[in-house]
Scaffold this motif. Structure first.
Motif, PDB file in Angstrom:
ATOM      1  N   ASP A  79       0.815  -1.207   0.000  1.00 38.18           N
ATOM      2  CA  ASP A  79       0.000   0.000   0.000  1.00 38.18           C
ATOM      3  C   ASP A  79       0.858   1.269   0.000  1.00 38.18           C
ATOM      4  O   ASP A  79       0.373   2.347  -0.334  1.00 38.18           O
ATOM      5  N   VAL A  80       2.098   1.155   0.424  1.00 41.50           N
ATOM      6  CA  VAL A  80       2.989   2.311   0.476  1.00 41.50           C
ATOM      7  C   VAL A  80       3.758   2.415  -0.832  1.00 41.50           C
ATOM      8  O   VAL A  80       3.893   1.417  -1.573  1.00 41.50           O
ATOM      9  N   PRO A  81       4.255   3.592  -1.184  1.00 43.59           N
ATOM     10  CA  PRO A  81       5.039   3.738  -2.412  1.00 43.59           C
ATOM     11  C   PRO A  81       6.263   2.835  -2.372  1.00 43.59           C
ATOM     12  O   PRO A  81       6.991   2.794  -1.372  1.00 43.59           O
ATOM     13  N   ALA A  82       6.480   2.070  -3.464  1.00 47.91           N
ATOM     14  CA  ALA A  82       7.634   1.177  -3.544  1.00 47.91           C
ATOM     15  C   ALA A  82       8.039   1.035  -5.000  1.00 47.91           C
ATOM     16  O   ALA A  82       7.201   1.079  -5.900  1.00 47.91           O
ATOM     17  N   PHE A  83       9.342   0.826  -5.229  1.00 47.64           N
ATOM     18  CA  PHE A  83       9.821   0.610  -6.602  1.00 47.64           C
ATOM     19  C   PHE A  83      11.160  -0.097  -6.562  1.00 47.64           C
ATOM     20  O   PHE A  83      11.912  -0.021  -5.594  1.00 47.64           O
ATOM     21  N   ILE A  84      11.398  -0.863  -7.662  1.00 46.29           N
ATOM     22  CA  ILE A  84      12.669  -1.548  -7.867  1.00 46.29           C
ATOM     23  C   ILE A  84      13.370  -0.832  -9.017  1.00 46.29           C
ATOM     24  O   ILE A  84      12.764  -0.558 -10.054  1.00 46.29           O
ATOM     25  N   TRP A  85      14.682  -0.554  -8.836  1.00 44.58           N
ATOM     26  CA  TRP A  85      15.381   0.230  -9.840  1.00 44.58           C
ATOM     27  C   TRP A  85      16.855  -0.143  -9.888  1.00 44.58           C
ATOM     28  O   TRP A  85      17.398  -0.741  -8.959  1.00 44.58           O
ATOM     29  N   ALA A  86      17.472   0.184 -10.988  1.00 43.76           N
ATOM     30  CA  ALA A  86      18.894  -0.080 -11.190  1.00 43.76           C
ATOM     31  C   ALA A  86      19.646   1.242 -11.194  1.00 43.76           C
ATOM     32  O   ALA A  86      19.138   2.258 -11.650  1.00 43.76           O
ATOM     33  N   ASP A  87      20.891   1.237 -10.668  1.00 42.28           N
ATOM     34  CA  ASP A  87      21.631   2.488 -10.572  1.00 42.28           C
ATOM     35  C   ASP A  87      22.154   2.985 -11.914  1.00 42.28           C
ATOM     36  O   ASP A  87      22.650   4.103 -12.008  1.00 42.28           O
ATOM     37  N   ASP A  88      22.049   2.121 -12.997  1.00 44.34           N
ATOM     38  CA  ASP A  88      22.419   2.627 -14.325  1.00 44.34           C
ATOM     39  C   ASP A  88      21.211   3.204 -15.052  1.00 44.34           C
ATOM     40  O   ASP A  88      21.272   3.487 -16.251  1.00 44.34           O
ATOM     41  N   MET A  89      20.080   3.350 -14.296  1.00 50.33           N
ATOM     42  CA  MET A  89      18.859   3.969 -14.801  1.00 50.33           C
ATOM     43  C   MET A  89      18.167   3.136 -15.876  1.00 50.33           C
ATOM     44  O   MET A  89      17.273   3.619 -16.575  1.00 50.33           O
TER      45      MET A  89
END
Length: 762
Positions: free
Chosen positions: A76-86
């Motif tokens: 329910d809370v804001p969450a995201f998966i991401w890579a440091d090379d964008m």
């Protein structure tokens, strides 16, 4: 199962290695081929194992990331998966709302979205991973047309790679908490806006509060008060709190407790009161000033009184007060009390001595010849001497005593007399110790002039009806010294009238200078062999309007002590030079004009310029001017004296040492001084006809002077027998009543005119 496979694989590898070893040992001819096959086989097995591990990790990682993606979608809370090379971005619905992405539209390029997000969070894409990974990061998201959102982000590293790493970030919404805090702050500010709300907040606030019911001896301590007191618990006993107070504040606190406990119970609270306390949190830390605000009668609904109040740190205000007091009551140069502080605390000391039937000595001290020291060594060194002297005085200000600088080189020291019957010798012993300390101080070595002090003292309270009167009486005693070096005197009631007379004399002298009531008399100096006048000594006389003549022995010491001597010396210099120039213009036989120079004038650095200016304005050649210096003056600061004398001799001015032989170190310095004349003191001449010792001394001095090519003159010659002895000894010149008393300029001019006529007829 995995452990068994590992064991069987390890055992098989060991057996294989053992078989190869046995085979190589028993068949050496084919050992090389077998070893090559063995190494090649091991390399192939290693490559297969490496590839298998990579595939295994990829399959299992993919499964883990897939599961995490499902979890992200369900949060329910804001969450995201991401890579440091964008290159990667996976978000849930709450995160899409922050990014402004609807369900129907294409999310767009992940690099663009991540860049926009990081800038909203106050980060740059380059440092996002470093700032977020493994920590909590708070950001404010600004949106047009809507309120700010406050989110706390928490980031975990999911996968680290050589070229890029994968991160999992969740956000915790703090907007409501921040808004609530801001609302509380705004409410507190509004609450303190009026006097009644401010008073209420002081009673109810938990900051710096100490509370307890009077039936107990334990304070409840608020969180802020715990910091003030350096404790971890919420309670502190009265005795422990009392031990944290400065010893000087404990009595006031004890009185407060007794008063509170004995106050009658009442349902109404009294007016708020304050007391200032110094509290130390722990040993070794400094005391901090607090203002303790309390009410004498605060009660519960039960009627039981409450003891306590609010502690407010007032160290800053105390520092400002101390700064103001420092400016008002501290001498800037010496860093001890000034006259204002003396006049404030002195009456308190006087009253205390009177109330307790004890005694103090008030000592007024002056540094001898300080104006000479200041002029000769410079003001910076003069200030250093003042500081050294002040610090020495503080050493002798006994407990309850006092030291202050009240003038240029004027100090006051108050010492307590703790003896049972009065120690009459205490001030003298104290003054002698001060002199010894000053003489031995290492920082006075820059001055060849001995640094001494004079003092006058009086007893408190017996030598005055008030502190100011006792101070004046000590100053009276000092003034009795009339400029004498290392003078010391206690007050006596008979001094008062004499001091009053001196004060009147000072006023009359100042008026006489302004009205130019002075006149120069001239006493001839005669050549022993030709009996001709070769010079004159200018002697000042003070003639009052009523015709009364005041002796120089009376007014010169007063002038030196008050600083008026400079004006008198300038008058003598100008008048004598002008008179000598006038006689020469009258075609009289040229003579040398001798004048006496005061010590304060001689040690001025611009004395050469002053004399040169007078000679130019009077149109007198410098070779017809002679300065007479006393032995004490010349030997006061030998290095400066030599420098000053050399400068005068370069101008062509003659230099004579007056009263030679009355000191104790003349001969040791005689070779260093550029003198042209030695003046034998009259004390040797008076008894020269009958005193063989006087004859030997005068004869020896004349011989020494001749060997150094210095001329000699004897003063005080009144009889022909004295003149004959001096002539036989080789003395060059004489001065005394035998050859003429001091006389006005017109009478001296007649003597010169007669002598000029006689010389012209020869």
């Amino acid at each position: 199962m995995k452990k068994n496979i590992h064991l069987w694989a390890t055992l098989a590898f060991v057996l294989l290695c053992y078989g190869v070893f046995r085979y190589v040992h028993t068949h050496p001819d084919s050992a090389h081929t077998v070893l090559n096959f063995f190494v090649f086989g091991m390399a192939i097995v290693s490559i297969l194992l490496l590839v298998g591990c990579r595939l295994y990790r990829r399959n299992h990682s993919s499964v883990g990331i897939s599961r995490l993606c499902e979890m992200v979608l369900n949060l329910d809370v804001p969450a995201f998966i991401w890579a440091d090379d964008m290159s990667t971005l996976f978000t849930n619905e709450a995160m899409d709302e922050i990014l402004g992405i609807s369900e129907s539209e294409d999310p767009g390029d992940s690099a663009v979205l991540l860049t926009s997000l990081f800038y909203k969070m106050g980060l740059t894409p380059r440092d996002a991973a470093e700032r977020l990974a493994g920590r909590t990061y708070r950001s404010v998201l600004h949106s047009e047309g809507s309120a700010n959102r406050y989110i706390s982000w928490s980031t975990t590293v999911m996968k680290e790679g050589n070229f890029a790493s994968l991160y999992f970030t969740t956000g915790f919404e703090m907007t409501e908490l921040v808004n609530a805090k801001q609302s509380l702050t705004s409410y507190a500010q509004d609450l303190a806006a009026s006097e009644s709300r401010y008073a209420l907040s002081m009673k109810l606030s938990g900051i710096g509060i100490l509370l307890c019911e009077s039936i107990h001896d334990v304070y409840y301590v608020s969180e802020e008060a715990k910091k003030f007191l350096g404790i971890d618990t919420n309670e502190i006993t009265f005795s422990d709190f009392r031990m944290k107070l400065h010893p000087d504040d404990r009595l006031e606190f004890d009185n407060y407790l007794n008063k509170i406990r004995n106050t009658e119970k009442t349902t109404a609270s009294s007016k708020a009161r304050t007391m200032e306390l110094r509290i130390r949190a722990s040993a070794g830390t400094p005391y901090i000033w607090y203002s303790y605000h309390y009410h004498e009668n605060l009660t519960y609904s039960t009627g039981r009184p409450i003891i306590g109040g609010a502690l407010i740190d007032i160290t800053g205000e105390k520092y400002k007060d101390a700064t103001i007091e420092r400016l008002a009551f501290l001498d800037e140069t010496t860093e001890i009390a000034n006259r204002n502080k003396l006049l404030q605390d002195g009456p308190l000391i006087f009253d205390r001595c009177k109330a307790t039937n004890t005694a103090c000595w008030i000592i007024v001290l002056d540094i001898d010849r300080f104006h000479i020291i200041n002029d000769s060594t410079g003001y910076e060194n003069g200030d250093k001497i003042l500081r050294n002297f002040a610090h020495i005085l503080c050493k002798y200000s006994t407990p309850g005593g006092f030291a202050a600088r009240v003038g240029a080189d004027n100090f006051v020291l108050i010492v307590h007399d703790y003896s049972d019957y009065g120690d009459e010798d205490l001030p003298r012993r104290t003054i002698e110790r001060i002199r010894l300390d000053m003489a031995e101080h290492p920082d006075v070595s820059f001055s060849a002039l001995p640094i001494t002090c004079s003092a006058g003292y009086a007893r408190i309270p017996s030598d005055g009806d008030s502190f100011m009167q006792a101070l004046e009486h000590a100053e009276f005693a000092l003034a009795m010294g009339k400029g004498e070096l290392s003078y010391m005197m206690g007050y006596d009631a008979t001094m008062h009238q004499e001091i009053v007379s001196q004060g009147e004399m000072e006023n009359e002298l100042a008026a006489a200078i302004s009205r130019r009531e002075f006149l120069l008399y001239y006493q001839p100096k005669v050549d022993m062999h030709t009996k001709k006048i070769i010079g004159a000594e200018a002697l000042i006389r003070w003639i009052k309007p009523d015709g009364t003549m005041v002796s120089p022995n009376v007014f010169i010491p007063i002038a030196e002590r008050t600083g008026m001597i400079s004006e008198i010396s300038r008058f003598v210099l100008e008048e004598a030079c002008s008179q000598n120039a006038l006689w020469q213009k009258s075609q009289f036989t040229p003579i040398v004009m001798s004048i006496n120079f005061a010590s304060g004038d001689f040690y001025q650095k611009n004395i050469c310029e002053t004399i040169r200016d007078v000679l130019v304005r009077s149109d007198l050649d410098s070779k017809w001017l002679e300065l007479e210096l006393t032995e004490r003056l010349a030997l006061g600061d030998v290095s400066f004296t030599i420098q000053q004398m050399n400068a005068l001799r370069e101008m062509g001015i003659l230099l004579a040492m007056d009263d030679f032989g009355t000191g104790y170190s003349s001969l040791s310095y005689l070779q260093q001084l550029p003198l042209t004349l030695l003046k034998l003191d009259r004390s040797f001449i008076v008894e020269i006809e009958t005193d063989m010792v006087a004859q030997e001394i005068v004869s020896a001095v004349i011989k020494i002077a001749k060997s150094m090519k210095i001329e000699t003159i004897a003063e005080g010659v009144e009889f022909e027998g004295q003149a004959k002895i001096l002539r036989d000894m080789g003395c060059d010149y004489v001065q005394g009543y035998l050859y003429g008393k001091p006389m006005p300029a017109d009478r001296f001019a007649k003597r010169l005119a007669e002598q000029t006529v006689q010389l012209e007829t020869l």
